[in-house]
Design a protein around this motif. Structure first.
Motif, PDB file in Angstrom:
ATOM      1  N   ASN A  90       0.845  -1.197   0.000  1.00  0.00           N
ATOM      2  CA  ASN A  90       0.000   0.000   0.000  1.00  0.00           C
ATOM      3  C   ASN A  90       0.882   1.251   0.000  1.00  0.00           C
ATOM      4  O   ASN A  90       0.938   1.999   0.964  1.00  0.00           O
ATOM      5  CB  ASN A  90      -0.910  -0.020   1.238  1.00  0.00           C
ATOM      6  CG  ASN A  90      -1.906   1.117   1.238  1.00  0.00           C
ATOM      7  OD1 ASN A  90      -2.336   1.580   0.193  1.00  0.00           O
ATOM      8  ND2 ASN A  90      -2.264   1.574   2.423  1.00  0.00           N
ATOM      9  N   MET A  91       1.550   1.493  -1.127  1.00  0.00           N
ATOM     10  CA  MET A  91       2.587   2.532  -1.185  1.00  0.00           C
ATOM     11  C   MET A  91       2.189   3.775  -1.953  1.00  0.00           C
ATOM     12  O   MET A  91       2.986   4.718  -2.047  1.00  0.00           O
ATOM     13  CB  MET A  91       3.871   1.939  -1.789  1.00  0.00           C
ATOM     14  CG  MET A  91       4.584   0.990  -0.845  1.00  0.00           C
ATOM     15  SD  MET A  91       5.954   0.066  -1.588  1.00  0.00           S
ATOM     16  CE  MET A  91       6.943   1.344  -2.326  1.00  0.00           C
ATOM     17  N   GLY A  92       0.996   3.819  -2.522  1.00  0.00           N
ATOM     18  CA  GLY A  92       0.667   4.968  -3.360  1.00  0.00           C
ATOM     19  C   GLY A  92       1.570   4.987  -4.571  1.00  0.00           C
ATOM     20  O   GLY A  92       1.934   3.941  -5.118  1.00  0.00           O
ATOM     21  N   LEU A  93       1.955   6.188  -5.014  1.00  0.00           N
ATOM     22  CA  LEU A  93       2.848   6.337  -6.163  1.00  0.00           C
ATOM     23  C   LEU A  93       4.221   6.759  -5.651  1.00  0.00           C
ATOM     24  O   LEU A  93       4.352   7.795  -4.995  1.00  0.00           O
ATOM     25  CB  LEU A  93       2.293   7.382  -7.136  1.00  0.00           C
ATOM     26  CG  LEU A  93       2.954   7.480  -8.510  1.00  0.00           C
ATOM     27  CD1 LEU A  93       1.992   8.102  -9.529  1.00  0.00           C
ATOM     28  CD2 LEU A  93       4.257   8.282  -8.495  1.00  0.00           C
ATOM     29  N   CYS A  94       5.207   5.939  -5.934  1.00  0.00           N
ATOM     30  CA  CYS A  94       6.575   6.214  -5.476  1.00  0.00           C
ATOM     31  C   CYS A  94       7.512   6.305  -6.672  1.00  0.00           C
ATOM     32  O   CYS A  94       7.411   5.519  -7.615  1.00  0.00           O
ATOM     33  CB  CYS A  94       7.075   5.110  -4.545  1.00  0.00           C
ATOM     34  SG  CYS A  94       6.191   4.996  -2.984  1.00  0.00           S
ATOM     35  N   LEU A  95       8.426   7.262  -6.614  1.00  0.00           N
ATOM     36  CA  LEU A  95       9.543   7.305  -7.539  1.00  0.00           C
ATOM     37  C   LEU A  95      10.740   6.699  -6.822  1.00  0.00           C
ATOM     38  O   LEU A  95      11.079   7.115  -5.709  1.00  0.00           O
ATOM     39  CB  LEU A  95       9.860   8.739  -7.964  1.00  0.00           C
ATOM     40  CG  LEU A  95       8.710   9.582  -8.517  1.00  0.00           C
ATOM     41  CD1 LEU A  95       9.234  10.901  -9.060  1.00  0.00           C
ATOM     42  CD2 LEU A  95       7.925   8.837  -9.577  1.00  0.00           C
ATOM     43  N   ASP A 114      -4.303  14.490  -4.748  1.00  0.00           N
ATOM     44  CA  ASP A 114      -5.135  13.434  -4.151  1.00  0.00           C
ATOM     45  C   ASP A 114      -4.430  12.083  -4.116  1.00  0.00           C
ATOM     46  O   ASP A 114      -5.003  11.098  -3.631  1.00  0.00           O
ATOM     47  CB  ASP A 114      -6.454  13.301  -4.930  1.00  0.00           C
ATOM     48  CG  ASP A 114      -7.295  14.571  -4.859  1.00  0.00           C
ATOM     49  OD1 ASP A 114      -7.213  15.271  -3.826  1.00  0.00           O
ATOM     50  OD2 ASP A 114      -8.000  14.868  -5.835  1.00  0.00           O
ATOM     51  N   THR A 115      -3.210  12.015  -4.627  1.00  0.00           N
ATOM     52  CA  THR A 115      -2.441  10.768  -4.649  1.00  0.00           C
ATOM     53  C   THR A 115      -1.193  10.926  -3.797  1.00  0.00           C
ATOM     54  O   THR A 115      -0.442  11.897  -3.986  1.00  0.00           O
ATOM     55  CB  THR A 115      -2.024  10.405  -6.089  1.00  0.00           C
ATOM     56  OG1 THR A 115      -3.197  10.266  -6.905  1.00  0.00           O
ATOM     57  CG2 THR A 115      -1.227   9.112  -6.124  1.00  0.00           C
ATOM     58  N   PRO A 116      -0.933  10.005  -2.860  1.00  0.00           N
ATOM     59  CA  PRO A 116       0.334  10.085  -2.118  1.00  0.00           C
ATOM     60  C   PRO A 116       1.508   9.833  -3.076  1.00  0.00           C
ATOM     61  O   PRO A 116       1.583   8.767  -3.691  1.00  0.00           O
ATOM     62  CB  PRO A 116       0.215   8.955  -1.077  1.00  0.00           C
ATOM     63  CG  PRO A 116      -1.230   8.570  -1.063  1.00  0.00           C
ATOM     64  CD  PRO A 116      -1.775   8.871  -2.414  1.00  0.00           C
ATOM     65  N   ARG A 125      -6.021  -2.727 -11.908  1.00  0.00           N
ATOM     66  CA  ARG A 125      -7.081  -1.949 -11.261  1.00  0.00           C
ATOM     67  C   ARG A 125      -7.141  -0.577 -11.915  1.00  0.00           C
ATOM     68  O   ARG A 125      -6.101   0.074 -12.093  1.00  0.00           O
ATOM     69  CB  ARG A 125      -6.797  -1.797  -9.765  1.00  0.00           C
ATOM     70  CG  ARG A 125      -6.905  -3.089  -8.980  1.00  0.00           C
ATOM     71  CD  ARG A 125      -6.572  -2.895  -7.511  1.00  0.00           C
ATOM     72  NE  ARG A 125      -7.327  -1.808  -6.903  1.00  0.00           N
ATOM     73  CZ  ARG A 125      -7.315  -1.523  -5.600  1.00  0.00           C
ATOM     74  NH1 ARG A 125      -6.572  -2.256  -4.779  1.00  0.00           N
ATOM     75  NH2 ARG A 125      -8.020  -0.519  -5.123  1.00  0.00           N
ATOM     76  N   SER A 126      -8.343  -0.144 -12.258  1.00  0.00           N
ATOM     77  CA  SER A 126      -8.476   1.100 -13.025  1.00  0.00           C
ATOM     78  C   SER A 126      -7.924   2.298 -12.270  1.00  0.00           C
ATOM     79  O   SER A 126      -7.312   3.194 -12.876  1.00  0.00           O
ATOM     80  CB  SER A 126      -9.938   1.336 -13.402  1.00  0.00           C
ATOM     81  OG  SER A 126     -10.751   1.453 -12.246  1.00  0.00           O
ATOM     82  N   ASN A 127      -8.125   2.363 -10.937  1.00  0.00           N
ATOM     83  CA  ASN A 127      -7.631   3.527 -10.198  1.00  0.00           C
ATOM     84  C   ASN A 127      -6.102   3.560 -10.169  1.00  0.00           C
ATOM     85  O   ASN A 127      -5.486   4.628 -10.265  1.00  0.00           O
ATOM     86  CB  ASN A 127      -8.204   3.545  -8.777  1.00  0.00           C
ATOM     87  CG  ASN A 127      -7.775   2.340  -7.955  1.00  0.00           C
ATOM     88  OD1 ASN A 127      -7.691   1.221  -8.465  1.00  0.00           O
ATOM     89  ND2 ASN A 127      -7.524   2.540  -6.678  1.00  0.00           N
ATOM     90  N   VAL A 128      -5.471   2.389 -10.061  1.00  0.00           N
ATOM     91  CA  VAL A 128      -4.011   2.313 -10.058  1.00  0.00           C
ATOM     92  C   VAL A 128      -3.464   2.637 -11.450  1.00  0.00           C
ATOM     93  O   VAL A 128      -2.503   3.403 -11.602  1.00  0.00           O
ATOM     94  CB  VAL A 128      -3.550   0.925  -9.583  1.00  0.00           C
ATOM     95  CG1 VAL A 128      -2.042   0.755  -9.745  1.00  0.00           C
ATOM     96  CG2 VAL A 128      -3.941   0.711  -8.113  1.00  0.00           C
ATOM     97  N   TYR A 129      -4.096   2.065 -12.475  1.00  0.00           N
ATOM     98  CA  TYR A 129      -3.699   2.359 -13.849  1.00  0.00           C
ATOM     99  C   TYR A 129      -3.816   3.856 -14.141  1.00  0.00           C
ATOM    100  O   TYR A 129      -2.917   4.465 -14.729  1.00  0.00           O
ATOM    101  CB  TYR A 129      -4.569   1.564 -14.822  1.00  0.00           C
ATOM    102  CG  TYR A 129      -4.407   1.965 -16.270  1.00  0.00           C
ATOM    103  CD1 TYR A 129      -3.423   1.384 -17.066  1.00  0.00           C
ATOM    104  CD2 TYR A 129      -5.224   2.939 -16.836  1.00  0.00           C
ATOM    105  CE1 TYR A 129      -3.260   1.765 -18.391  1.00  0.00           C
ATOM    106  CE2 TYR A 129      -5.067   3.326 -18.158  1.00  0.00           C
ATOM    107  CZ  TYR A 129      -4.085   2.738 -18.935  1.00  0.00           C
ATOM    108  OH  TYR A 129      -3.928   3.131 -20.236  1.00  0.00           O
ATOM    109  N   THR A 130      -4.926   4.468 -13.732  1.00  0.00           N
ATOM    110  CA  THR A 130      -5.154   5.887 -13.999  1.00  0.00           C
ATOM    111  C   THR A 130      -4.117   6.753 -13.301  1.00  0.00           C
ATOM    112  O   THR A 130      -3.616   7.734 -13.875  1.00  0.00           O
ATOM    113  CB  THR A 130      -6.569   6.292 -13.561  1.00  0.00           C
ATOM    114  OG1 THR A 130      -7.526   5.521 -14.297  1.00  0.00           O
ATOM    115  CG2 THR A 130      -6.816   7.774 -13.810  1.00  0.00           C
ATOM    116  N   ALA A 131      -3.776   6.411 -12.050  1.00  0.00           N
ATOM    117  CA  ALA A 131      -2.749   7.178 -11.334  1.00  0.00           C
ATOM    118  C   ALA A 131      -1.402   7.071 -12.040  1.00  0.00           C
ATOM    119  O   ALA A 131      -0.667   8.070 -12.161  1.00  0.00           O
ATOM    120  CB  ALA A 131      -2.641   6.694  -9.896  1.00  0.00           C
ATOM    121  N   MET A 132      -1.066   5.873 -12.524  1.00  0.00           N
ATOM    122  CA  MET A 132       0.194   5.715 -13.262  1.00  0.00           C
ATOM    123  C   MET A 132       0.171   6.529 -14.554  1.00  0.00           C
ATOM    124  O   MET A 132       1.151   7.198 -14.900  1.00  0.00           O
ATOM    125  CB  MET A 132       0.443   4.239 -13.587  1.00  0.00           C
ATOM    126  CG  MET A 132       1.724   3.978 -14.371  1.00  0.00           C
ATOM    127  SD  MET A 132       2.012   2.227 -14.691  1.00  0.00           S
ATOM    128  CE  MET A 132       2.650   1.699 -13.086  1.00  0.00           C
TER     129      MET A 132
END
Length: 335
Positions: A123-128, A151-153, A190-197
């Motif tokens: 459960n890491m959100g978006l990480c670089l 809205d995205t960590p 997952r659509s929400n994960v894909y969309t954030a990427m």
């Protein structure tokens, strides 16, 4: 009034966006496929070349992390420059193909920027994830993503490899990082994960275009998580089977400070095992599915502030001066 010093950096004219380095991490696979279709339809040209790369096609076909060995550990100079053999693991052969396409690693011919797309079950959100805490390009893109995606960590993880060599695909470029986003189970999308990427990649490319066009980006402080160590699961001394799982109070709490004596594991017999570290640290990659084979239950990091300078692209004259200085330095070394 003091004027902020501006660091001038070369233009990023060749950029690579890679997906499917792990064939079962599907957000990157589907995003690169979608970007390839959009690229084919685009008629206008732009000064920046964006290469879309499907990194591990055989693993993608089988929806597996890899065929023979982890491709994202195959980009050391020893592997890339080792003796060639048809009997070598597939991913080692593929890493040399990618190095020829995007590199060679460490050379002036390497692409300017590599973004490698990954998913995690944690459960890491978006990480670089990057090897440097002083690559101003990467850190400015990170801050830009934070501002554009409120809205995205969005976090920056620094893998300090000062005493050893970087080994992942993004290290082939002059600059680069991995985008790691989750939670998402391997083998699904997952659509929400894909969309954030997708948004993260779009904003990254927007920043690069703005930088190349001459925009100046102000300096400031950014928070960086520098990896300190990995922790393995408790294991049976004879069988090496794990004897505990991540404690329920820790599960899904990536980047929440872990204090000494906080619950860490729960054994299969029900006993709570506590964190015995001497300092509070930030856990991430908690219970990552793919890391069971690597002996990693979670990783721990310190958080700190890194001051980044203002940056802008070099003018042609500045670029020429930099090249002349580089040639002069090479001649001095030869003498």
């Amino acid at each position: 009034m003091e004027v902020e010093e501006v660091v001038c950096l070369p233009k990023l004219t060749r950029v690579a966006v890679c997906g499917g380095t792990h064939g079962n991490e599907l957000s990157g696979v589907y995003l690169v496929r979608e970007l390839l279709k959009a690229q084919q339809k685009r008629e206008e040209e732009e000064p920046m070349t964006v290469m879309m790369v499907l990194s591990n096609p055989r693993a993608m076909l089988q929806c597996r992390r890899y065929i023979d060995t982890d491709l994202n550990r195959c980009f050391t100079h020893a592997i890339l420059n080792g003796p060639e053999s048809d009997m070598a693991p597939y991913e080692m052969i593929r890493s040399r193909e990618l190095n020829a396409m995007l590199g060679p690693k460490g050379s002036p011919e390497a692409v300017d920027f590599v973004c490698d797309l990954h998913n995690t079950t944690a459960n890491m959100g978006l990480c670089l994830i990057a090897y440097s805490d002083s690559d101003w390009i990467c850190l400015h893109i990170f801050r830009y993503l934070q501002r554009q995606m409120p809205d995205t960590p969005v976090r920056y993880i620094h893998f300090d490899v000062s005493h050893k060599e970087s080994y992942s695909l993004d290290s082939v470029g002059k600059h680069g990082f991995a985008i790691e986003i989750g939670p998402q189970a391997h083998g699904v999308v997952r659509s929400n994960v894909y969309t954030a990427m997708k948004l993260g990649v779009q904003h990254m490319l927007d920043w690069i275009r703005s930088f190349n066009s001459g925009a100046t980006f102000e300096g400031g402080c950014v928070e960086v998580f520098t990896m300190v160590k990995h922790i393995d699961y408790p294991r049976d001394k004879e069988t090496r089977h794990i004897t505990a799982a991540i404690h329920p109070q820790l599960q899904d709490r990536d980047f929440c400070l872990l204090h000494p004596e906080d619950p860490l594991f729960q054994t299969f017999s029900g006993e709570t095992l506590r964190y015995k570290g001497r300092e509070p640290l930030y856990p991430f990659f908690i219970n990552e599915c793919a890391y069971y084979e690597k002996g990693i239950a979670l990783s721990l990091a310190r958080k700190r502030c890194v001051m980044i300078p203002a940056v802008r692209v070099q003018t042609e004259q500045e670029q020429q001066q930099a090249n002349e200085q580089g040639f002069a330095s090479e001649e001095e070394e030869e003498d």
